[in-house]
Structures are given as structure tokens and as C-alpha cells.
Design a protein around this motif. Structure first.
Motif, PDB file in Angstrom:
ATOM      1  N   GLY A  74      -0.198   3.155   3.113  1.00  0.00           N
ATOM      2  CA  GLY A  74       1.052   3.754   3.554  1.00  0.00           C
ATOM      3  C   GLY A  74       1.993   2.804   4.266  1.00  0.00           C
ATOM      4  O   GLY A  74       2.682   3.196   5.197  1.00  0.00           O
ATOM      5  N   GLY A  75       1.993   1.546   3.869  1.00  0.00           N
ATOM      6  CA  GLY A  75       2.868   0.561   4.481  1.00  0.00           C
ATOM      7  C   GLY A  75       2.162  -0.358   5.457  1.00  0.00           C
ATOM      8  O   GLY A  75       2.708  -1.352   5.897  1.00  0.00           O
ATOM      9  N   GLY A  76       0.943  -0.031   5.816  1.00  0.00           N
ATOM     10  CA  GLY A  76       0.180  -0.855   6.753  1.00  0.00           C
ATOM     11  C   GLY A  76      -0.121  -0.102   8.034  1.00  0.00           C
ATOM     12  O   GLY A  76       0.510   0.911   8.351  1.00  0.00           O
ATOM     13  N   VAL A  77      -1.059  -0.602   8.784  1.00  0.00           N
ATOM     14  CA  VAL A  77      -1.563   0.081   9.968  1.00  0.00           C
ATOM     15  C   VAL A  77      -0.451   0.391  10.966  1.00  0.00           C
ATOM     16  O   VAL A  77      -0.390   1.485  11.517  1.00  0.00           O
ATOM     17  CB  VAL A  77      -2.680  -0.753  10.629  1.00  0.00           C
ATOM     18  N   THR A  78       0.449  -0.521  11.197  1.00  0.00           N
ATOM     19  CA  THR A  78       1.483  -0.291  12.207  1.00  0.00           C
ATOM     20  C   THR A  78       2.662   0.524  11.687  1.00  0.00           C
ATOM     21  O   THR A  78       3.527   0.913  12.459  1.00  0.00           O
ATOM     22  CB  THR A  78       2.018  -1.633  12.754  1.00  0.00           C
ATOM     23  N   ARG A  79       2.680   0.809  10.380  1.00  0.00           N
ATOM     24  CA  ARG A  79       3.800   1.546   9.793  1.00  0.00           C
ATOM     25  C   ARG A  79       3.409   2.909   9.250  1.00  0.00           C
ATOM     26  O   ARG A  79       4.259   3.755   8.996  1.00  0.00           O
ATOM     27  CB  ARG A  79       4.409   0.724   8.660  1.00  0.00           C
ATOM     28  N   SER A  80       2.120   3.141   9.061  1.00  0.00           N
ATOM     29  CA  SER A  80       1.651   4.364   8.421  1.00  0.00           C
ATOM     30  C   SER A  80       1.610   5.542   9.393  1.00  0.00           C
ATOM     31  O   SER A  80       1.292   5.382  10.568  1.00  0.00           O
ATOM     32  CB  SER A  80       0.248   4.131   7.852  1.00  0.00           C
ATOM     33  N   LEU A  81       1.891   6.713   8.877  1.00  0.00           N
ATOM     34  CA  LEU A  81       1.752   7.947   9.639  1.00  0.00           C
ATOM     35  C   LEU A  81       0.436   8.654   9.314  1.00  0.00           C
ATOM     36  O   LEU A  81       0.191   9.754   9.783  1.00  0.00           O
ATOM     37  CB  LEU A  81       2.933   8.878   9.342  1.00  0.00           C
ATOM     38  N   ALA A  82      -0.403   8.012   8.518  1.00  0.00           N
ATOM     39  CA  ALA A  82      -1.681   8.607   8.118  1.00  0.00           C
ATOM     40  C   ALA A  82      -2.623   8.726   9.316  1.00  0.00           C
ATOM     41  O   ALA A  82      -2.579   7.913  10.242  1.00  0.00           O
ATOM     42  CB  ALA A  82      -2.338   7.752   7.040  1.00  0.00           C
ATOM     43  N   LEU A  83      -3.460   9.741   9.300  1.00  0.00           N
ATOM     44  CA  LEU A  83      -4.443   9.905  10.374  1.00  0.00           C
ATOM     45  C   LEU A  83      -5.463   8.769  10.376  1.00  0.00           C
ATOM     46  O   LEU A  83      -5.946   8.354  11.416  1.00  0.00           O
ATOM     47  CB  LEU A  83      -5.161  11.250  10.232  1.00  0.00           C
ATOM     48  N   ASP A  84      -5.798   8.270   9.194  1.00  0.00           N
ATOM     49  CA  ASP A  84      -6.758   7.176   9.048  1.00  0.00           C
ATOM     50  C   ASP A  84      -5.984   5.928   8.622  1.00  0.00           C
ATOM     51  O   ASP A  84      -6.052   5.500   7.486  1.00  0.00           O
ATOM     52  CB  ASP A  84      -7.823   7.556   8.018  1.00  0.00           C
ATOM     53  N   MET A  85      -5.246   5.350   9.538  1.00  0.00           N
ATOM     54  CA  MET A  85      -4.349   4.236   9.202  1.00  0.00           C
ATOM     55  C   MET A  85      -5.082   3.031   8.637  1.00  0.00           C
ATOM     56  O   MET A  85      -4.561   2.301   7.813  1.00  0.00           O
ATOM     57  CB  MET A  85      -3.563   3.801  10.445  1.00  0.00           C
ATOM     58  N   HIS A  86      -6.318   2.799   9.073  1.00  0.00           N
ATOM     59  CA  HIS A  86      -7.095   1.651   8.611  1.00  0.00           C
ATOM     60  C   HIS A  86      -7.785   1.922   7.276  1.00  0.00           C
ATOM     61  O   HIS A  86      -8.295   1.015   6.654  1.00  0.00           O
ATOM     62  CB  HIS A  86      -8.156   1.260   9.646  1.00  0.00           C
ATOM     63  N   GLY A  87      -7.838   3.163   6.856  1.00  0.00           N
ATOM     64  CA  GLY A  87      -8.466   3.500   5.584  1.00  0.00           C
ATOM     65  C   GLY A  87      -9.985   3.494   5.615  1.00  0.00           C
ATOM     66  O   GLY A  87     -10.630   3.369   4.578  1.00  0.00           O
ATOM     67  N   LYS A  88     -10.579   3.628   6.796  1.00  0.00           N
ATOM     68  CA  LYS A  88     -12.048   3.600   6.888  1.00  0.00           C
ATOM     69  C   LYS A  88     -12.689   4.755   6.128  1.00  0.00           C
ATOM     70  O   LYS A  88     -13.785   4.637   5.611  1.00  0.00           O
ATOM     71  CB  LYS A  88     -12.494   3.622   8.353  1.00  0.00           C
ATOM     72  N   GLY A  89     -11.999   5.882   6.042  1.00  0.00           N
ATOM     73  CA  GLY A  89     -12.526   7.033   5.319  1.00  0.00           C
ATOM     74  C   GLY A  89     -12.581   6.846   3.816  1.00  0.00           C
ATOM     75  O   GLY A  89     -13.225   7.631   3.111  1.00  0.00           O
ATOM     76  N   LEU A  90     -11.926   5.806   3.301  1.00  0.00           N
ATOM     77  CA  LEU A  90     -11.932   5.568   1.861  1.00  0.00           C
ATOM     78  C   LEU A  90     -13.332   5.255   1.341  1.00  0.00           C
ATOM     79  O   LEU A  90     -13.653   5.536   0.193  1.00  0.00           O
ATOM     80  CB  LEU A  90     -10.960   4.455   1.492  1.00  0.00           C
ATOM     81  N   SER A  91     -14.178   4.681   2.199  1.00  0.00           N
ATOM     82  CA  SER A  91     -15.544   4.382   1.753  1.00  0.00           C
ATOM     83  C   SER A  91     -16.308   5.670   1.467  1.00  0.00           C
ATOM     84  O   SER A  91     -17.068   5.738   0.507  1.00  0.00           O
ATOM     85  CB  SER A  91     -16.286   3.516   2.772  1.00  0.00           C
ATOM     86  N   ALA A  92     -16.100   6.688   2.280  1.00  0.00           N
ATOM     87  CA  ALA A  92     -16.744   7.982   2.018  1.00  0.00           C
ATOM     88  C   ALA A  92     -16.153   8.636   0.774  1.00  0.00           C
ATOM     89  O   ALA A  92     -16.872   9.248  -0.020  1.00  0.00           O
ATOM     90  CB  ALA A  92     -16.600   8.889   3.222  1.00  0.00           C
ATOM     91  N   ALA A  93     -14.859   8.471   0.587  1.00  0.00           N
ATOM     92  CA  ALA A  93     -14.188   9.091  -0.565  1.00  0.00           C
ATOM     93  C   ALA A  93     -14.678   8.521  -1.884  1.00  0.00           C
ATOM     94  O   ALA A  93     -14.900   9.253  -2.840  1.00  0.00           O
ATOM     95  CB  ALA A  93     -12.671   8.933  -0.435  1.00  0.00           C
ATOM     96  N   ILE A  94     -14.855   7.213  -1.960  1.00  0.00           N
ATOM     97  CA  ILE A  94     -15.284   6.620  -3.234  1.00  0.00           C
ATOM     98  C   ILE A  94     -16.717   7.030  -3.581  1.00  0.00           C
ATOM     99  O   ILE A  94     -17.060   7.172  -4.743  1.00  0.00           O
ATOM    100  CB  ILE A  94     -15.133   5.080  -3.246  1.00  0.00           C
ATOM    101  N   LEU A  95     -17.532   7.269  -2.569  1.00  0.00           N
ATOM    102  CA  LEU A  95     -18.922   7.656  -2.830  1.00  0.00           C
ATOM    103  C   LEU A  95     -19.036   9.065  -3.423  1.00  0.00           C
ATOM    104  O   LEU A  95     -20.087   9.435  -3.926  1.00  0.00           O
ATOM    105  CB  LEU A  95     -19.755   7.538  -1.556  1.00  0.00           C
ATOM    106  N   ASP A  96     -17.942   9.825  -3.398  1.00  0.00           N
ATOM    107  CA  ASP A  96     -17.929  11.159  -4.000  1.00  0.00           C
ATOM    108  C   ASP A  96     -17.627  11.097  -5.499  1.00  0.00           C
ATOM    109  O   ASP A  96     -17.666  12.102  -6.188  1.00  0.00           O
ATOM    110  CB  ASP A  96     -16.903  12.028  -3.282  1.00  0.00           C
ATOM    111  N   MET A  97     -17.349   9.904  -6.014  1.00  0.00           N
ATOM    112  CA  MET A  97     -17.030   9.714  -7.438  1.00  0.00           C
ATOM    113  C   MET A  97     -18.261  10.006  -8.298  1.00  0.00           C
ATOM    114  O   MET A  97     -19.366   9.592  -7.981  1.00  0.00           O
ATOM    115  CB  MET A  97     -16.575   8.275  -7.670  1.00  0.00           C
ATOM    116  N   ASP A  98     -18.036  10.750  -9.387  1.00  0.00           N
ATOM    117  CA  ASP A  98     -19.105  11.004 -10.357  1.00  0.00           C
ATOM    118  C   ASP A  98     -19.211   9.805 -11.305  1.00  0.00           C
ATOM    119  O   ASP A  98     -18.198   9.290 -11.778  1.00  0.00           O
ATOM    120  CB  ASP A  98     -18.814  12.257 -11.181  1.00  0.00           C
ATOM    121  N   ILE A  99     -20.419   9.374 -11.561  1.00  0.00           N
ATOM    122  CA  ILE A  99     -20.619   8.303 -12.537  1.00  0.00           C
ATOM    123  C   ILE A  99     -21.617   8.760 -13.581  1.00  0.00           C
ATOM    124  O   ILE A  99     -22.351   9.698 -13.385  1.00  0.00           O
ATOM    125  CB  ILE A  99     -21.091   6.976 -11.877  1.00  0.00           C
TER     126      ILE A  99
END
Length: 99
Positions: A74-99
């Protein structure tokens, strides 16, 4: 099967770029992950947040893949309005992928 059944994940960030690592629990599952989880599939999985390219790097000696996702925070940590500005939750999100 969900990716979390055979791998774990970590994330990192720099500016507006996020990287996600996938590490196989067992060496024999690395090929399955390598075949199933492409850069294109990761970009599609995160289509709502990734605006740039996704590049995959292979680390077979440690049974891991690393995905660098440009334009993912979202533009980077200092510019994003996202709750998870660093994107740490993305690791949990990718593990939900079906393979």
C-alpha cells in the motif's frame, strides 16, 4: 491440501516490497511445492494487494522458495493505512493456498 500442511512461511518487507518465504517441513515435499506454487499463482493469490511483479527465487539446498512481491504494501510502511503495514500476516495468508 493446504500449503500449511507441508510448509511454513516467514515474511519481510522493505519499502513497498514484501517477500514471503515458503520452507518445506520435509525435503521430499519441496518438489511438490516448487511445482505447485509459481510466481503467477502467488500474484493471483494476492491480486487484491500486489500491484507490481512477483519474482520467485528457489533455494533447493534448504527446501525453500522466496517470493518478492513489488507494490504489495500500500505504498510502504510509512504511507500505508493498512492495519498490517509490514505485511507480516501475508505469511499466514499464503499458507491457506490449496495445492
Amino acid at each position: 491440501m493446504k500449503l500449511r500442511e507441508i510448509a511454513h512461511s516467514r515474511t519481510g518487507d522493505k519499502g513497498n516490497t514484501s517477500n514471503i518465504s515458503l520452507i518445506a517441513y520435509r525435503a521430499e515435499d519441496f518438489e511438490k511445492i516448487k511445482t505447485a506454487v509459481t510466481a503467477e499463482k502467488v500474484k493471483a493469490w494476492f491480486a487484491d494487494i500486489v500491484t507490481g511483479d512477483v519474482v520467485r527465487y528457489e533455494l533447493p539446498a534448504i527446501g525453500a522458495l522466496n517470493f518478492v512481491m513489488y507494490g504489495a504494501l500500500g505504498g510502504g510502511v510509512t504511507r500505508s493505512l493498512a492495519l498490517d503495514m509490514h505485511g507480516k500476516g501475508l505469511s499466514a495468508a499464503i499458507l491457506d493456498m490449496d495445492i
